[in-house]
Design an enzyme around this catalytic site. Structure first.
Site, PDB file in Angstrom:
ATOM      1  N   GLU A 121      19.008  -9.688 -24.179  1.00 24.68           N
ATOM      2  CA  GLU A 121      20.410  -9.337 -24.459  1.00 24.68           C
ATOM      3  C   GLU A 121      20.987  -8.863 -23.137  1.00 24.68           C
ATOM      4  O   GLU A 121      20.723  -7.740 -22.709  1.00 24.68           O
ATOM      5  CB  GLU A 121      20.480  -8.188 -25.483  1.00 24.68           C
ATOM      6  N   CYS A 128      28.374  -4.287 -23.079  1.00 21.10           N
ATOM      7  CA  CYS A 128      28.176  -5.709 -22.788  1.00 21.10           C
ATOM      8  C   CYS A 128      29.242  -6.545 -23.473  1.00 21.10           C
ATOM      9  O   CYS A 128      29.702  -7.536 -22.929  1.00 21.10           O
ATOM     10  CB  CYS A 128      26.788  -6.129 -23.245  1.00 21.10           C
TER      11      CYS A 128
HETATM   12  P1  NAP Z   1      19.483  -2.821 -15.928  1.00 24.20           P
HETATM   13  O1  NAP Z   1      19.576  -2.230 -14.596  1.00 24.20           O
HETATM   14  O2  NAP Z   1      19.081  -4.229 -16.057  1.00 24.20           O
HETATM   15  O3  NAP Z   1      18.501  -1.883 -16.758  1.00 24.20           O
HETATM   16  C1  NAP Z   1      18.148  -2.175 -18.103  1.00 24.20           C
HETATM   17  C2  NAP Z   1      16.682  -1.822 -18.297  1.00 24.20           C
HETATM   18  O4  NAP Z   1      15.879  -2.747 -17.564  1.00 24.20           O
HETATM   19  C3  NAP Z   1      16.298  -0.443 -17.779  1.00 24.20           C
HETATM   20  O5  NAP Z   1      15.300   0.103 -18.604  1.00 24.20           O
HETATM   21  C4  NAP Z   1      15.749  -0.742 -16.396  1.00 24.20           C
HETATM   22  O6  NAP Z   1      14.863   0.254 -15.936  1.00 24.20           O
HETATM   23  C5  NAP Z   1      15.034  -2.038 -16.651  1.00 24.20           C
HETATM   24  N1  NAP Z   1      14.905  -2.893 -15.477  1.00 24.20           N
HETATM   25  C6  NAP Z   1      15.739  -3.005 -14.426  1.00 24.20           C
HETATM   26  N2  NAP Z   1      15.279  -3.925 -13.571  1.00 24.20           N
HETATM   27  C7  NAP Z   1      14.106  -4.399 -14.068  1.00 24.20           C
HETATM   28  C8  NAP Z   1      13.160  -5.363 -13.647  1.00 24.20           C
HETATM   29  N3  NAP Z   1      13.317  -6.043 -12.509  1.00 24.20           N
HETATM   30  N4  NAP Z   1      12.077  -5.593 -14.415  1.00 24.20           N
HETATM   31  C9  NAP Z   1      11.919  -4.923 -15.566  1.00 24.20           C
HETATM   32  N5  NAP Z   1      12.773  -3.995 -16.034  1.00 24.20           N
HETATM   33  C10 NAP Z   1      13.872  -3.742 -15.300  1.00 24.20           C
HETATM   34  O7  NAP Z   1      20.847  -2.733 -16.702  1.00 24.20           O
HETATM   35  P2  NAP Z   1      21.754  -1.445 -16.911  1.00 24.20           P
HETATM   36  O8  NAP Z   1      22.538  -1.194 -15.689  1.00 24.20           O
HETATM   37  O9  NAP Z   1      20.921  -0.348 -17.439  1.00 24.20           O
HETATM   38  O10 NAP Z   1      22.721  -1.953 -18.106  1.00 24.20           O
HETATM   39  C11 NAP Z   1      23.870  -2.630 -17.852  1.00 24.20           C
HETATM   40  C12 NAP Z   1      23.713  -4.108 -18.131  1.00 24.20           C
HETATM   41  O11 NAP Z   1      23.157  -4.319 -19.420  1.00 24.20           O
HETATM   42  C13 NAP Z   1      25.056  -4.785 -18.163  1.00 24.20           C
HETATM   43  O12 NAP Z   1      24.988  -6.033 -17.540  1.00 24.20           O
HETATM   44  C14 NAP Z   1      25.325  -4.945 -19.651  1.00 24.20           C
HETATM   45  O13 NAP Z   1      26.243  -5.940 -19.957  1.00 24.20           O
HETATM   46  C15 NAP Z   1      23.959  -5.212 -20.169  1.00 24.20           C
HETATM   47  N6  NAP Z   1      23.869  -4.915 -21.610  1.00 24.20           N
HETATM   48  C16 NAP Z   1      23.732  -5.959 -22.484  1.00 24.20           C
HETATM   49  C17 NAP Z   1      23.712  -5.733 -23.843  1.00 24.20           C
HETATM   50  C18 NAP Z   1      23.569  -6.856 -24.840  1.00 24.20           C
HETATM   51  O14 NAP Z   1      23.308  -6.583 -25.995  1.00 24.20           O
HETATM   52  N7  NAP Z   1      23.720  -8.107 -24.452  1.00 24.20           N
HETATM   53  C19 NAP Z   1      23.826  -4.434 -24.323  1.00 24.20           C
HETATM   54  C20 NAP Z   1      23.965  -3.393 -23.412  1.00 24.20           C
HETATM   55  C21 NAP Z   1      23.976  -3.656 -22.042  1.00 24.20           C
HETATM   56  P3  NAP Z   1      15.336   1.318 -14.814  1.00 24.20           P
HETATM   57  O15 NAP Z   1      16.463   2.081 -15.416  1.00 24.20           O
HETATM   58  O16 NAP Z   1      14.119   2.130 -14.600  1.00 24.20           O
HETATM   59  O17 NAP Z   1      15.752   0.519 -13.630  1.00 24.20           O
END
Ligand code: NAP
Length: 454
Positions: free
Chosen positions: A228, A262
């Protein structure tokens, strides 16, 4: 590496926690694996009852949990309360429908009896984001748990206290050791956890780069993954739209959660004939917003969750303006402590600007003016993302016809895109794959097994 909890309203460091070392990770995975047969053999009805209890606890502890959300990621306290209530509703939904959604399905064939039965896969890793720290986890974990899987959660590093509180509500609801585990690990530790043979699937809600990394690892060891990811949802306002309704929904769709959703409406694609009217009303409404302390009742817009996210958003706004966009209102970080950003509208967004092609994850609305309906659809679909989309028109048949042409996972007519436990949720293209919620969500992490009996 440590998990740091900052208050986005002040920038103050609240607490920090060490991440798990190798021994703690090993213990967690072993405990989750030991719990798999016990939980999988617990009758489905009992698993549903446990989830129902989880919902009750969420309601009883609502304000305490909501306070924690506001403290750690900054959303308005009222929005945090609504998030906890939504989690409880999600628990109610799956507690009530889980049994029927996972029931055996009889199929006519050449057998005396043939059917599909839904069996758990094992332990699922849930990698979660900070923006809805409870809701994202509940909607990913609860259906997987009802299906008989155990779940280990890796939550975002900036919400460790929420992660620990989530762990505590599962324990309070009677989920025995190993059925749900809060794994305090950094993102660099995720790969080895996915590779561990005791993990049978992974679900990630987050950004594209995180999704690609998780999917690549899961693919290399042939494990099921669900993603997601981000979105840049179009919000189309047609020439026959109810402008008051469109503006009211635009305000909610763009500024809820300080725009950090998102499925927030991000690109407002407006027909030229009504563009002036829409932009004028939208501007007036945006200028009526009150940026302030998320715990206070006067604020209608909260701080953003982190300083780096605010910096990134501002650089996207500046780069868009440098390439021809105009600022209608806002466009600046707010001076003083905390990660506040002024509610912003930018107009004349065009190809080549970040606001056209990238996700703007904060309180910034991008206006794109188009000459007709066909161009509106083309522009809406000219995106790498494909999460949600909305169309506003007084002619609901016209709206549905256009909604069917939008390249996205959820299209709404005369309403902002929202998630609802009863409706499937998910995206296509760079917004990910798989579905959460509804009967589709509960069947993502199951072995849909065919039985053929003579
Ligand atoms: P993020 O940086 O991708 O972090 C999300 C999760 O993934 C965190 O637990 C993060 O851990 C982990 N993570 C980051 N890089 C990783 C990697 N290379 N390998 C494995 N795990 C990794 O995203 P965010 O800034 O928290 O959230 C914002 C994004 O999420 C936006 O793009 C938003 O649109 C999207 N989102 C999508 C949905 C949906 O349902 N489609 C819902 C909500 C949010 P750390 O925090 O330890 O880095």
């Amino acid at each position: 590496m440590s998990f740091q909890s900052h208050n986005p309203a002040t920038g103050e460091l609240l607490e920090q926690f060490p991440s798990f070392d190798a021994e703690q990770v090993e213990h967690a995975l072993a405990t989750a694996a030991d719990a798999v047969p016990i939980w999988a053999n617990t009758p489905l009805k009992s698993r549903c009852k446990r989830v129902s209890r989880l919902g009750e606890i969420l309601r009883v502890r609502r304000d305490e949990l909501a306070r924690l959300i506001t403290l750690e990621m900054g959303k308005l306290f009222s929005e945090a309360q609504a998030e906890i209530e939504k989690c409880a509703i999600g628990c109610d939904y799956y507690a009530e429908h889980g049994e029927s959604q996972l029931a055996d399905e009889l199929i006519d064939s050449d057998a005396s009896r043939s059917l599909v039965t839904h069996q758990p896969l094992g332990t699922i890793l849930a990698v979660m984001p900070w923006n809805f720290p409870f809701w994202q986890l509940i909607r990913a974990a609860v259906p997987a748990l009802i299906a008989g899987n155990t779940v280990v959660m890796k939550h975002a590093s900036n919400v460790p206290q929420c992660a620990m509180a989530i762990d505590s509500i599962f324990r309070e609801a009677g989920f025995a050791d190993g059925i749900f585990i809060n794994l305090m690990i950094s993102s660099s530790q995720v790969e080895s956890v996915i590779r561990d043979p005791r993990i049978h699937g992974v679900t990630l809600t987050g950004s594209g780069p995180a999704g690609r990394s998780v999917a690549a690892t899961a693919g290399s060891v042939l494990k099921k993954s669900l993603l997601e990811l981000g979105g840049s949802d179009p919000f189309i306002v047609l020439d026959d739209a109810d402008i008051d309704l469109a503006v009211q929904q635009a305000m909610l769709g763009r500024f809820l959660n300080c725009g950090q959703s998102c499925i927030a409406a991000k690109r407002f694609i407006v027909l030229e004939s009504i563009a002036e009217q829409f932009v004028t009303s939208f501007k007036e409404a945006v200028e009526g917003l009150n940026v302030g302390d998320p715990m206070g009742s006067a604020a209608t817009v909260a701080p953003m969750a982190r300083a780096d996210l605010r910096d990134e958003l501002h650089s996207q706004v500046l780069a868009s303006v440098a390439r021809g966009a105009t600022i209608v209102t806002g466009g600046e970080p707010v001076d003083g402590p905390g990660y506040y950003y002024s509610p912003t509208i930018i107009d004349h967004v065009a190809p080549g600007q970040p606001a056209w092609s990238e996700e703007l994850f904060g309180p910034v609305a991008s206006i794109i003016r188009v000459k007709d309906e066909r161009t509106a659809i083309e522009v809406a679909n000219d995106s790498d993302f494909g999460l949600g989309g909305a169309v506003f028109t007084k002619d609901s048949e016209r709206g549905e016809r256009i909604a069917r042409q939008l390249a996205c996972g959820c299209a709404f007519v005369n309403g902002m895109v929202k998630s609802d436990p009863r409706l499937p949720f998910g995206g296509i293209k760079q917004s990910g794959y798989g579905r959460e919620l509804s009967y589709l969500g509960i069947r993502e992490f199951v072995n849909a097994k065919t039985l053929w009996v003579r």
